[in-house]
Design an enzyme around this catalytic site. Sequence first.
Site, PDB file in Angstrom:
ATOM      1  N   TYR A 117      21.945 -63.124  59.602  1.00 12.08           N
ATOM      2  CA  TYR A 117      21.161 -62.458  58.619  1.00 12.08           C
ATOM      3  C   TYR A 117      19.934 -63.230  58.614  1.00 12.08           C
ATOM      4  O   TYR A 117      19.616 -64.314  58.762  1.00 12.08           O
ATOM      5  CB  TYR A 117      21.889 -62.309  57.204  1.00 12.08           C
ATOM      6  CG  TYR A 117      22.957 -61.592  57.085  1.00 12.08           C
ATOM      7  CD1 TYR A 117      22.730 -60.144  56.826  1.00 12.08           C
ATOM      8  CD2 TYR A 117      24.173 -62.106  57.196  1.00 12.08           C
ATOM      9  CE1 TYR A 117      23.877 -59.211  56.543  1.00 12.08           C
ATOM     10  CE2 TYR A 117      25.355 -61.444  57.339  1.00 12.08           C
ATOM     11  CZ  TYR A 117      25.184 -60.043  56.854  1.00 12.08           C
ATOM     12  OH  TYR A 117      26.271 -59.425  56.440  1.00 12.08           O
ATOM     13  N   TYR A 156      30.330 -62.661  63.105  1.00 17.73           N
ATOM     14  CA  TYR A 156      30.057 -64.049  62.713  1.00 17.73           C
ATOM     15  C   TYR A 156      30.932 -64.811  62.131  1.00 17.73           C
ATOM     16  O   TYR A 156      31.893 -64.333  61.055  1.00 17.73           O
ATOM     17  CB  TYR A 156      28.715 -64.149  61.968  1.00 17.73           C
ATOM     18  CG  TYR A 156      28.976 -63.286  60.400  1.00 17.73           C
ATOM     19  CD1 TYR A 156      29.230 -63.928  59.405  1.00 17.73           C
ATOM     20  CD2 TYR A 156      28.030 -62.140  60.266  1.00 17.73           C
ATOM     21  CE1 TYR A 156      29.427 -63.361  58.229  1.00 17.73           C
ATOM     22  CE2 TYR A 156      28.141 -61.399  59.060  1.00 17.73           C
ATOM     23  CZ  TYR A 156      28.629 -62.025  57.993  1.00 17.73           C
ATOM     24  OH  TYR A 156      28.821 -61.473  56.855  1.00 17.73           O
ATOM     25  N   ARG A 166      34.029 -62.717  60.368  1.00 12.30           N
ATOM     26  CA  ARG A 166      33.829 -61.162  59.883  1.00 12.30           C
ATOM     27  C   ARG A 166      33.536 -60.183  60.987  1.00 12.30           C
ATOM     28  O   ARG A 166      32.866 -60.658  61.731  1.00 12.30           O
ATOM     29  CB  ARG A 166      32.394 -61.256  58.995  1.00 12.30           C
ATOM     30  CG  ARG A 166      32.473 -62.052  57.682  1.00 12.30           C
ATOM     31  CD  ARG A 166      33.515 -61.540  56.680  1.00 12.30           C
ATOM     32  NE  ARG A 166      34.070 -60.177  56.607  1.00 12.30           N
ATOM     33  CZ  ARG A 166      33.628 -59.137  56.059  1.00 12.30           C
ATOM     34  NH1 ARG A 166      32.303 -59.385  55.398  1.00 12.30           N
ATOM     35  NH2 ARG A 166      34.025 -58.020  56.439  1.00 12.30           N
ATOM     36  N   HIS A 169      29.484 -55.270  60.665  1.00 12.17           N
ATOM     37  CA  HIS A 169      29.611 -54.575  59.605  1.00 12.17           C
ATOM     38  C   HIS A 169      28.274 -54.162  59.179  1.00 12.17           C
ATOM     39  O   HIS A 169      27.170 -55.116  59.376  1.00 12.17           O
ATOM     40  CB  HIS A 169      30.335 -55.156  58.364  1.00 12.17           C
ATOM     41  CG  HIS A 169      30.047 -56.252  57.787  1.00 12.17           C
ATOM     42  ND1 HIS A 169      30.274 -57.562  58.534  1.00 12.17           N
ATOM     43  CD2 HIS A 169      29.268 -56.567  56.835  1.00 12.17           C
ATOM     44  CE1 HIS A 169      29.891 -58.583  57.681  1.00 12.17           C
ATOM     45  NE2 HIS A 169      29.263 -57.823  56.632  1.00 12.17           N
ATOM     46  N   HIS A 171      26.194 -53.230  55.317  1.00 13.39           N
ATOM     47  CA  HIS A 171      26.539 -53.165  53.779  1.00 13.39           C
ATOM     48  C   HIS A 171      25.546 -51.895  53.418  1.00 13.39           C
ATOM     49  O   HIS A 171      24.476 -51.529  53.981  1.00 13.39           O
ATOM     50  CB  HIS A 171      25.533 -54.345  53.134  1.00 13.39           C
ATOM     51  CG  HIS A 171      26.337 -55.601  53.342  1.00 13.39           C
ATOM     52  ND1 HIS A 171      27.425 -56.224  52.734  1.00 13.39           N
ATOM     53  CD2 HIS A 171      26.367 -56.443  54.655  1.00 13.39           C
ATOM     54  CE1 HIS A 171      27.960 -57.229  53.477  1.00 13.39           C
ATOM     55  NE2 HIS A 171      27.179 -57.464  54.283  1.00 13.39           N
TER      56      HIS A 171
END
Length: 251
Positions: A117, A156, A166, A169, A171
């Site tokens: 991110y 990640y 995870r 994905h 959000h």
Amino acid sequence: MSSFGTNRPSGPREGDYYQRDLTLHPPAFTPIYKTSVTRSPQKALLSLEQGIGEITGPVFTADDLGPLDNDLILNYAKTGEPIGERIIVYGRVLDENGRGVPHTLVEFWQANAGGRYRHKKDTYLAPIDPNFGGCGRCLTDENGYYSFRTIKPGPYPWRNYVNSWRPAHIHFSIFGRSFTQRLITQMYFEGDPLIDVCPIVKTIPDPEAVKRLIAPLDLRATVPLDCRAYKFDIVLRGRRSTLFENRLEGN
């Protein structure tokens, strides 16, 4: 006799919403998801009646959006386009009766193709992509449809237990017609082997609810030699509502 008269259609009047079935959603306390141990409520939750503030807003228009808000491939590009698999995500935002929710704000954010991110607290070893910001937004059309372009995010590692990862994905935040319909959720990708072993996903007790978080590949909606497409419909309330990002109090 109802004050709305005998000719009133069946179902809730405008502004009313069906009670959500909380048995489909994760328990607040799920030790396999490590941070839920300290974040779960220590006392019984309160049920509050819907007030005027919860059923009348907010309202968004196209004037609130920029021309590239729904194109994550271009909206942060500086020296070229971002690295990664180019995809289209599209679908429909629905209410509890299966009707499209028009002109509602859909926001989305994600990691880059390497699984990182653009956030100061993200210290994963994958590099920052200088041409990818990882966030955007759009409005649904008059029938509740939305779409945006982006780069497929990477998985990640995270500090849950040893070797926790995870799945890839995206959000989502959807406002609906009012704050009572507000939904924050995640979308996963069909065929990702990490979905079945993700501690967060494993807190969801209903396999059908998990399936509603997984977007299937739709080759009919792809742009040849350009972008693959994934279809993700979102239901804001009701028994088949899309899960509220693993937070029982939200859904």
